[in-house]
Enzyme design. Structure first.
Site, short mmCIF file in Angstrom:
data_model
loop_
_atom_site.label_atom_id
_atom_site.label_comp_id
_atom_site.label_asym_id
_atom_site.label_seq_id
_atom_site.Cartn_x
_atom_site.Cartn_y
_atom_site.Cartn_z
N ASP A 91 47.32 34.64 28.72
CA ASP A 91 46.44 33.85 29.56
C ASP A 91 46.97 32.42 29.61
OD1 ASP A 91 44.13 33.34 31.12
OD2 ASP A 91 43.09 32.55 29.36
N ASP A 96 44.84 29.14 30.82
CA ASP A 96 43.83 28.19 30.38
C ASP A 96 43.19 28.66 29.07
OD1 ASP A 96 43.72 26.15 32.58
OD2 ASP A 96 43.37 27.96 33.75
N ASP A 145 42.14 33.92 25.07
CA ASP A 145 41.15 33.18 24.29
C ASP A 145 39.73 33.65 24.55
OD1 ASP A 145 41.16 32.02 26.96
OD2 ASP A 145 39.94 30.40 26.11
#
Length: 265
Positions: free
Chosen positions: A16, A18, A212
């Site tokens: 990922d 961000d 995240d």
């Protein structure tokens, strides 16, 4: 030094953007070193994002300004995944698009025609300037039978001024008005992961997903058959992990913990 649990050697990494590599435009410690380790390893990798506003070229420039050098061809967005889905489902079709250059460019590149006259699809993406007129047109076209797609289900997004409504919120508006549910392409739909694997000609059993968020990154990786790594310090807190009925393969404090893992199998 961090080791993945025993399994087939890792040949491909998906990560990922961000929350793993950057927070807004601020680089996360270890992100630059992680990307450099991936490039030096010769392994296949892609940086994934549900953001459909920007083209890969735009996102490369954004990451580069943060000191992270990701090749343009190593960036995979929900807009590109949506385009791949469309070319497989209905090649050279037509669409009414609510979105920005990341989405419109991806659809133009596969030969789609943008139109508000009896389109095959209404495709809803991210934009910072949602137009009431455009949303009204989308509603009327869906009512007339256009198939309803959305790039991603995120209901909100960050900005320097605070929370912004995102694709999921506007999709809910159109769904409420029409009674027609959209098909979301981006995470947590494992289709996003499978489209990335197809791009790399990779196999799920030799691929790791780093993210995240438990509800998008880890869920979609798990459902696509990948090993998953949850990075702390992003959207999911450590005390929230046990709230989910599934777990990541591994949890690390930071992407910096993965640098020495790359290419060690």
């Amino acid at each position: 030094m961090t080791d993945l649990p025993a399994g087939r050697p890792v040949e491909t990494w998906l990560t990922d953007m961000d929350g793993v590599l950057v927070h807004e435009d601020v680089p996360i410690p270890g992100a630059k070193e992680f990307i450099e380790a991936l490039k030096a390893s010769g392994l296949g990798f892609l940086v994934l994002t549900n953001n459909s506003i920007f083209t890969p070229r735009d996102l490369r420039a954004r990451l580069l300004s943060s000191g992270i050098d990701v090749p343009e061809e190593a960036i995979w967005t929900s807009a590109l995944a949506t385009a791949q889905f469309l070319v497989e489902q209905r090649p050279r079709g037509t669409a009414y698009v609510v979105g920005e250059s990341g989405l419109t460019t991806a659809l133009h590149d596969i030969g789609y025609v943008m139109t508000d006259r009896d389109p095959d699809y209404v495709v809803l993406g991210e934009t910072r300037t949602y137009s009431f007129e455009a949303i009204t047109t989308a509603i009327r076209l869906v009512e007339k039978g256009a198939r309803f797609l959305a790039t991603n289900p995120d209901v909100s997004g960050p900005s320097v001024h605070g929370t912004l409504p995102a694709t999921g919120s506007v999709a809910a508006l159109i769904e409420t008005a029409t009674g027609r549910k959209p098909y979301f392409i981006g995470k947590p739909n494992p289709l996003m992961m499978r489209s990335a694997l197809n791009r790399l000609d990779a196999h799920s059993e030799t691929t790791v997903m780093v993210g995240d968020r438990m509800d998008t990154d880890i869920k979609s990786g798990l459902e696509a058959g990948l090993r998953t790594v949850l990075v702390m310090g992003g959207s999911t807190r450590e005390d929230q992990i046990e709230m989910f009925p599934y777990r990541p393969t591994m949890v690390v404090d930071s992407v910096a913990d993965l640098v020495d893992t790359v290419g060690r199998d």
